[in-house]
Design an enzyme around this catalytic site. Structure first.
Site, short mmCIF file in Angstrom:
data_model
loop_
_atom_site.label_atom_id
_atom_site.label_comp_id
_atom_site.label_asym_id
_atom_site.label_seq_id
_atom_site.Cartn_x
_atom_site.Cartn_y
_atom_site.Cartn_z
N GLU A 1 11.53 -37.57 -22.78
CA GLU A 1 10.11 -37.89 -22.64
C GLU A 1 9.41 -37.86 -24.00
OE1 GLU A 1 8.40 -36.62 -18.56
OE2 GLU A 1 9.59 -34.91 -19.23
N GLU B 1 16.49 -33.86 -14.28
CA GLU B 1 15.45 -33.29 -13.42
C GLU B 1 15.88 -33.28 -11.96
OE1 GLU B 1 14.88 -35.11 -16.04
OE2 GLU B 1 13.03 -34.50 -17.03
#
Ligand code: 1HE
Length: 269
Positions: free
Chosen positions: A123, A143
């Site tokens: 990210e 995730e």
């Protein structure tokens, strides 16, 4: 030549999870938690925010890298356990605020990647403007396996690099892309040999630093917004930005320099 950051910016000199050096107009910001693979805890996200808000005067480009064997292992999972839903939103928003300063701050940022670029590390990398990956780089979004969702802007930024389908696959199946595959799908713009990333990143940042600041501003701030607009609005916004950029004194000097033989030609690389 490397030098200590200017004394006019003592604030960023005090950030203990970052190693920051200025090299003329380029600032090298290095995440410095190698023992934890540069996992991003609350302190590191706050320090990234502070560094990018307080770039020293005269800095025209930044290189962002990670100390040790990996660029970044993502969210520091040891801080996660006791957060309520409301605290989770505040936490995610703190990442958004920090990474917004990277993507839509003052100057372009070149990420130099190696080893793991995973979860929140990807990210962060996707908030940068240019990504150089050493051959050791690998990308993943674990995730799904950790029972989480992206929270550092990944769902907005990563599909813009590689498409929703590839990100969906990464999150659902745990797919890992290596450096070459990452280049092919758009996770990086360059792949270089191990140990050569910083040299390439600094070279690119120095080129970026020589551009007219207003052109760099337009590329950072106008281009991605125009790309998100419908064509009609986008073309109008482009005309406005183009007129502002070309009306700038610096642009006029650069055009005269070319026409009078003082500026370099475009060369095949
Ligand atoms: C960590 C973290 C971490 C390492 N949080 N402590 N991110 C992940 O799910 C990735 C988790 N990390 C890994 O898969 C591996 O650590 C790596 C592939 C990145 C590196 O492996 P390796 O063998 O080089 O290192 P290591 O032995 O696994 O880790 C060294 C130490 O760093 C160890 O601590 P130690 O006290 O036992 O020495 C690890 O526990 C620690 N460490 N990664 C906390 N991530 C805004 S939402 C974003 C959501 C996400 O990012 S989810 C993805 C999280």
């Amino acid at each position: 030549m490397t030098s200590a950051i200017p004394t006019s910016t003592p604030l960023i000199g005090s950030l203990d999870l970052l190693r920051i050096e200025s090299l003329g107009a380029v600032l090298h910001v290095r995440m410095n938690r190698p023992a934890k693979r540069n996992a991003i805890n609350d302190a590191l996200v706050a320090q990234l925010h502070t560094a990018f808000v307080n770039l020293p005067e005269g800095i025209r480009a930044v290189v962002l890298s990670g100390e040790g064997e990996h660029f970044c292992a993502g969210l520091d999972l040891s801080e996660l356990s006791e957060r309520s839903a409301a605290e989770g939103i505040v936490h995610s928003r703190s990442w958004h605020a920090a990474f917004e300063q990277v993507q839509r701050g003052k100057v372009p940022v070149v990420a130099v990647l190696h080893g793991a670029v995973v979860g929140g590390g990807l990210e962060l990398a996707s908030s940068c403007h240019v990504r150089v990956a050493e051959s050791s780089t690998y990308y993943a979004l674990p995730e799904g396996q950790r029972g989480l969702f992206v929270g550092g802007g990944g769902s907005a930024r990563i599909p813009r690099l590689i498409g929703v389908a590839r990100m969906t696959d990464m999150m659902l199946t745990g797919r890992v892309y290596d450096a070459k595959e990452g280049l092919a799908v758009g996770l990086s713009q360059y792949v270089v040999a191990d140990g050569k990333g910083l040299e390439k990143g600094l070279w690119l940042a120095e080129r970026i630093a020589q551009n007219a600041p207003l052109s760099n501003f337009a590329v950072m701030h106008a281009l991605p917004r125009i790309a998100d607009m419908g064509q009609d609005d986008g073309l109008f916004a482009e005309s406005l930005m183009a007129a502002i950029a070309q009306g700038d004194e610096g642009a006029k000097t650069r055009m005269r320099d070319f026409l009078e033989g003082r500026a370099g030609k475009v060369k095949k690389q």
